[in-house]
Design a protein around this motif. Sequence first.
Motif, mmCIF file in Angstrom:
data_model
loop_
_atom_site.group_PDB
_atom_site.id
_atom_site.type_symbol
_atom_site.label_atom_id
_atom_site.label_comp_id
_atom_site.label_asym_id
_atom_site.label_seq_id
_atom_site.Cartn_x
_atom_site.Cartn_y
_atom_site.Cartn_z
ATOM 1 N N LEU A 131 0.725 -1.140 0.124
ATOM 2 C CA LEU A 131 -0.038 0.008 0.063
ATOM 3 C C LEU A 131 0.854 1.183 -0.085
ATOM 4 O O LEU A 131 0.490 2.224 -0.413
ATOM 5 C CB LEU A 131 -0.966 -0.053 1.244
ATOM 6 C CG LEU A 131 -1.932 -1.058 1.157
ATOM 7 C CD1 LEU A 131 -2.906 -0.984 2.436
ATOM 8 C CD2 LEU A 131 -2.874 -1.148 -0.009
ATOM 9 N N VAL A 132 2.088 1.201 0.604
ATOM 10 C CA VAL A 132 2.913 2.392 0.809
ATOM 11 C C VAL A 132 3.399 2.503 -0.639
ATOM 12 O O VAL A 132 3.679 3.679 -1.082
ATOM 13 C CB VAL A 132 4.058 2.150 1.817
ATOM 14 C CG1 VAL A 132 4.957 3.305 1.919
ATOM 15 C CG2 VAL A 132 3.227 2.084 3.198
ATOM 16 N N VAL A 133 4.218 1.483 -1.413
ATOM 17 C CA VAL A 133 5.065 1.968 -2.323
ATOM 18 C C VAL A 133 4.489 1.653 -3.820
ATOM 19 O O VAL A 133 5.086 2.197 -4.786
ATOM 20 C CB VAL A 133 6.364 0.972 -1.926
ATOM 21 C CG1 VAL A 133 7.109 1.735 -0.748
ATOM 22 C CG2 VAL A 133 6.359 -0.430 -2.275
ATOM 23 N N LEU A 134 3.591 0.859 -3.771
ATOM 24 C CA LEU A 134 3.149 0.152 -5.078
ATOM 25 C C LEU A 134 2.288 1.293 -5.742
ATOM 26 O O LEU A 134 1.127 1.790 -5.287
ATOM 27 C CB LEU A 134 2.199 -1.077 -5.185
ATOM 28 C CG LEU A 134 1.885 -2.006 -6.367
ATOM 29 C CD1 LEU A 134 3.190 -2.292 -6.954
ATOM 30 C CD2 LEU A 134 1.073 -3.090 -5.815
ATOM 31 N N LYS A 135 2.595 1.680 -7.026
ATOM 32 C CA LYS A 135 1.790 2.400 -7.732
ATOM 33 C C LYS A 135 1.258 1.834 -8.959
ATOM 34 O O LYS A 135 1.834 0.870 -9.471
ATOM 35 C CB LYS A 135 2.602 3.559 -8.079
ATOM 36 C CG LYS A 135 3.356 4.358 -6.914
ATOM 37 C CD LYS A 135 4.038 5.425 -7.349
ATOM 38 C CE LYS A 135 4.449 6.390 -6.137
ATOM 39 N NZ LYS A 135 5.300 5.452 -5.180
ATOM 40 N N ALA A 136 0.512 2.665 -9.692
ATOM 41 C CA ALA A 136 -0.117 2.124 -11.035
ATOM 42 C C ALA A 136 1.043 1.509 -11.950
ATOM 43 O O ALA A 136 1.863 2.298 -12.236
ATOM 44 C CB ALA A 136 -0.936 3.040 -11.762
ATOM 45 N N ALA A 137 0.875 0.380 -12.440
ATOM 46 C CA ALA A 137 2.055 0.011 -13.295
ATOM 47 C C ALA A 137 1.295 -0.787 -14.546
ATOM 48 O O ALA A 137 0.168 -1.301 -14.463
ATOM 49 C CB ALA A 137 2.974 -0.900 -12.310
ATOM 50 N N GLY A 138 2.057 -0.762 -15.494
ATOM 51 C CA GLY A 138 1.748 -1.630 -16.774
ATOM 52 C C GLY A 138 2.194 -3.233 -16.318
ATOM 53 O O GLY A 138 2.313 -3.558 -15.498
ATOM 54 N N ALA A 139 2.655 -3.596 -17.662
ATOM 55 C CA ALA A 139 3.049 -4.774 -17.621
ATOM 56 C C ALA A 139 4.435 -5.147 -16.738
ATOM 57 O O ALA A 139 5.276 -4.343 -16.998
ATOM 58 C CB ALA A 139 3.211 -5.590 -19.030
ATOM 59 N N LEU A 260 1.945 11.785 0.690
ATOM 60 C CA LEU A 260 1.608 10.976 1.329
ATOM 61 C C LEU A 260 -0.048 10.667 1.363
ATOM 62 O O LEU A 260 -0.579 11.387 1.959
ATOM 63 C CB LEU A 260 2.110 10.361 2.718
ATOM 64 C CG LEU A 260 3.635 10.094 2.832
ATOM 65 C CD1 LEU A 260 3.944 9.933 4.099
ATOM 66 C CD2 LEU A 260 3.701 8.686 2.123
ATOM 67 N N THR A 261 -0.590 9.707 0.531
ATOM 68 C CA THR A 261 -1.911 9.685 0.553
ATOM 69 C C THR A 261 -2.455 8.575 1.857
ATOM 70 O O THR A 261 -1.890 8.134 2.574
ATOM 71 C CB THR A 261 -2.327 8.646 -0.575
ATOM 72 O OG1 THR A 261 -1.918 7.324 -0.615
ATOM 73 C CG2 THR A 261 -1.853 9.374 -1.732
ATOM 74 N N PRO A 262 -3.852 9.046 2.087
ATOM 75 C CA PRO A 262 -4.345 8.287 3.365
ATOM 76 C C PRO A 262 -4.206 6.557 3.182
ATOM 77 O O PRO A 262 -3.912 5.934 4.129
ATOM 78 C CB PRO A 262 -5.835 8.572 3.233
ATOM 79 C CG PRO A 262 -5.929 10.036 2.729
ATOM 80 C CD PRO A 262 -4.780 9.764 1.547
ATOM 81 N N LEU A 263 -4.457 6.064 1.793
ATOM 82 C CA LEU A 263 -3.911 4.730 1.642
ATOM 83 C C LEU A 263 -2.476 4.203 1.954
ATOM 84 O O LEU A 263 -2.317 3.187 2.752
ATOM 85 C CB LEU A 263 -4.582 4.577 0.169
ATOM 86 C CG LEU A 263 -4.355 2.741 0.016
ATOM 87 C CD1 LEU A 263 -5.269 2.092 0.807
ATOM 88 C CD2 LEU A 263 -4.243 2.494 -1.404
ATOM 89 N N GLN A 264 -1.640 5.288 1.868
ATOM 90 C CA GLN A 264 -0.214 4.925 1.996
ATOM 91 C C GLN A 264 -0.009 4.910 3.474
ATOM 92 O O GLN A 264 0.715 4.180 4.301
ATOM 93 C CB GLN A 264 0.511 5.826 1.421
ATOM 94 C CG GLN A 264 0.971 5.711 -0.044
ATOM 95 C CD GLN A 264 1.503 6.779 -0.683
ATOM 96 O OE1 GLN A 264 1.361 8.011 -0.695
ATOM 97 N NE2 GLN A 264 2.735 6.448 -1.417
ATOM 98 N N LEU A 265 -0.712 5.892 4.225
ATOM 99 C CA LEU A 265 -0.332 6.133 5.478
ATOM 100 C C LEU A 265 -1.251 4.788 6.262
ATOM 101 O O LEU A 265 -0.515 4.308 7.405
ATOM 102 C CB LEU A 265 -1.343 7.379 6.403
ATOM 103 C CG LEU A 265 -0.706 8.689 5.815
ATOM 104 C CD1 LEU A 265 -1.553 9.781 6.338
ATOM 105 C CD2 LEU A 265 0.826 8.760 6.434
ATOM 106 N N THR A 266 -2.214 4.226 5.725
ATOM 107 C CA THR A 266 -2.744 3.011 6.284
ATOM 108 C C THR A 266 -1.724 1.846 6.214
ATOM 109 O O THR A 266 -1.400 0.996 7.004
ATOM 110 C CB THR A 266 -4.156 2.700 5.569
ATOM 111 O OG1 THR A 266 -5.193 3.790 5.841
ATOM 112 C CG2 THR A 266 -4.854 1.377 6.092
#
Length: 308
Positions: A131-139, A260-266
């Motif tokens: 949740l902290v480091v993963l961002k939208a990614a392609g293949a 830092l988004t709320p999802l990252q803080l979670t």
Amino acid sequence: MQRITTVLLTALAPVSWGTTYAVTTEFLPPDRPLFTGLMRALPAGLLLLALGRVLPRGFWWGKAALLGALNIGAFFPLLFLSAYRLPGGMAAVVGSVGPLFVVGLSALLLGQRPTARTLLAGVVAASGVSLVVLKAAGALDGLGVLAALGSTASMSAGVVLTKKWGRPEGVGPLALAGWQLTAGGLLIAPVAFLAEGAPPALDGRAAAGYLYLALANTAVSYWLWFRGIGRLTATQVTFLGPLSPLTAAVVGWAALGEALTPLQLTGMALAFVATVAGQLRAGGAAAAPVRPSPRRGTSERPHRDPVA
């Protein structure tokens, strides 16, 4: 209280490693990951060798070389390769399953049966880091995924074998760290020069960055890391690993202006709770350090580590 102090000191290692990304991007020449790995490992290893004034003896030449390859020589290049080929923190996500790797290897090599609590904490830690480091990614890149898995497996095996073999009688964690960093740096050196060519020209900013990586980020951090392995269980030590990507996220927010988004803080909260849970001993038993004695009949004399 002493165990808490040991945990906190050992935790400084992954916290320090979490600053590597910011230092690399802000201070160092671009696109030189292997040279950076070399500059982290070899100078730090030689410094610790000079301070420890102890060389391996007998079978420990081979053990030190293998541990150096697992913890440094293979880990650094594979980690950098995965970071360059995988998108948006995926390398850190794969690395966050390290506690689960160590749990499995500890069962095989150390006879430590995994508990449901430990397995759950490992899953929660990996989920939190995601949740902290993963961002939208392609293949995903297949080679990058294999490199990430390889780096995680390499470090996990190094941690478990370091715990299994302990240290020779009279040799402290400073000398053990020096052996492994030197061996790992010597393994990285030819790969770095073959893949990246001659070393780049360094200005004052880059020199300061490499000095920080070699001293605080590597020499001191790996001494604390191997000191912790000698006093805690392998599982306890590896559950401190998620502190590295968490620190990287905090440094990015505080020093590089990254939000830092709320999802990252979670996710940070979940990973931190799992890290704390990973320090709880099953049944309250203390983790006895493993320190093999010299073989009977040998003339090996004990050596003192000046910083033990």
